[in-house]
Design a protein around this motif. Sequence first.
Motif, short mmCIF file in Angstrom:
data_model
loop_
_atom_site.label_atom_id
_atom_site.label_comp_id
_atom_site.label_asym_id
_atom_site.label_seq_id
_atom_site.Cartn_x
_atom_site.Cartn_y
_atom_site.Cartn_z
N MET A 115 -25.35 -29.90 62.31
CA MET A 115 -25.73 -30.56 63.56
C MET A 115 -24.81 -31.71 63.93
O MET A 115 -25.05 -32.40 64.94
CB MET A 115 -27.18 -31.05 63.47
CG MET A 115 -28.20 -29.95 63.59
SD MET A 115 -29.90 -30.54 63.45
CE MET A 115 -30.09 -30.60 61.66
N ARG A 145 -25.18 -35.14 71.28
CA ARG A 145 -26.34 -35.16 70.39
C ARG A 145 -26.49 -36.56 69.82
O ARG A 145 -25.59 -37.08 69.18
CB ARG A 145 -26.14 -34.17 69.25
CG ARG A 145 -26.04 -32.72 69.70
CD ARG A 145 -25.72 -31.81 68.53
NE ARG A 145 -25.59 -30.42 68.96
CZ ARG A 145 -25.23 -29.43 68.17
NH1 ARG A 145 -24.96 -29.67 66.88
NH2 ARG A 145 -25.14 -28.20 68.64
N MET A 152 -30.85 -27.54 68.95
CA MET A 152 -29.66 -28.19 69.47
C MET A 152 -28.94 -27.28 70.47
O MET A 152 -28.78 -26.08 70.23
CB MET A 152 -28.70 -28.56 68.34
CG MET A 152 -29.26 -29.55 67.32
SD MET A 152 -29.56 -31.21 67.99
CE MET A 152 -31.32 -31.15 68.21
#
Length: 484
Positions: free
Chosen positions: A137, A114, A108
């Motif tokens: 994340m 994302r 990432m």
Amino acid sequence: MASRVIPVDPFDLVVFGGTGDLARRKILPALFRRFCAGQTPQEARVIGAARSDMDDDQYRHFVAEAIAEFNDHFHHEEDDLQDFLSSLSYVKIDALGDEGWSELATKMHPGRVRAFYFSVGPSLFGPLAERLHSHGMADQDTRIVVEKPFGRDLETARALNRSLADHFSEDQIYRIDHYLGKETVQNLMAIRFGNMLFEPLWNSQYVDHIQITVAETVGVQGRGEYYDRSGAMRDMVQNHLMQLLCLIAMEPPSKFEPDSVRDEKLKVIRALDPVEPEDIVRGQYLAKDDRAGYLEDVGDPHSTTESFIAMKLHLSNWRWAATPFYLRTGKRMRARSSEIAVVFKETPHSIFDDEAGRHRNILNIRLQPNEGIDLDVTIKEPGPGGMRLVDVPLDMTFTEALGPEAENVSDAYERLIMDVIRGNQTLFMRGDEVEAAWAWTDPIIADWETRGSKPVPYESGSSGPEESLMLMHHDGRRWREVRS
């Protein structure tokens, strides 16, 4: 007429189920087409995540084969393909365990959008959401995309909503229905709210009835186990047809923005009346020639699951009082066709004699194939011999009206994935919308189960059961012919 492509900012997109059928057929080819169009920047990264043993090069080979198979009519340069493949990587991951999560986290990039596409079964939605949080994340720029089926009833839909809400806010959750990404479906709003011609007539005073048809020529082979648990009601009506109904029937939103549009769609679902048993027809296709029937395709000679459904609906609101909506969808139909027909009322008084006949204007919106719109208008038949009237279509087939560029219009998945990256939820379902649809659907299915209702057989390659024709004939109406 060249379409304007607006590039998006660099992003990281993780496709869970990255080796699955949906990724292979739709998601990955769609991403490649956006890359070739210049909308996806070179810095963007696409990461496949699944249980299969692969390394990056093997995954790139897998994607290249998928693009070759499912983009066979799409012209591209070899350099474009190689550049796109270089943006791909792969992580072997255990959705219910710890394997692969730390490695995924290292891929990432900070400060980017994302997006995590859950191209997996609904039972994994909650575990995936939880692990994205526990491995760091998930942040304010994280979006998750979830595919149907979003539940199989109200109880399971609520449970899924709760499991996602434990880790993500509603504005981070994108419940995707690819029908809403179709160019013609979006044109419903343009036609209604961008033309003074139609909106004043878009009500029960002028509209006799509305038909929504989604017909398929294929059976359920290959999906028999899933389909027999769902049937046409859960697989098509509760989501795809319901969304089309909402767009055709909703009130004008105050603005073309996500919550304004979805608020009006929700009002449509909540205005739906319960459906009487006599206003529903369920069917199963029979074997024909060398093609098996439904019972053979699903491997259960006693199945009571429907492969066809037709129904008459009513909305309890001022705009649509006394105007029926007829919905039908089925497998193994005469032709593949998805369309919405707005059938206007006859003129209140005809000045012509009986030989001229009675005629109606019909606005027909073709979703597939041959996307486009036509409006049946009544004119005089050319030639001598009196005033003979005939209906002719004012046709706007996209490829004819807009030129060759219309043939390259982005498909539903291309548009919807880019909307996720941009953070635009207009064409995605909200949680309360999904739950309202199930709240209306559940009593219908429960009534079938209580009464032991069984579908009626219909011939493969037909327009469905005879009983569905009678559903219209009883009201002095008829279905538009299913044609390709």
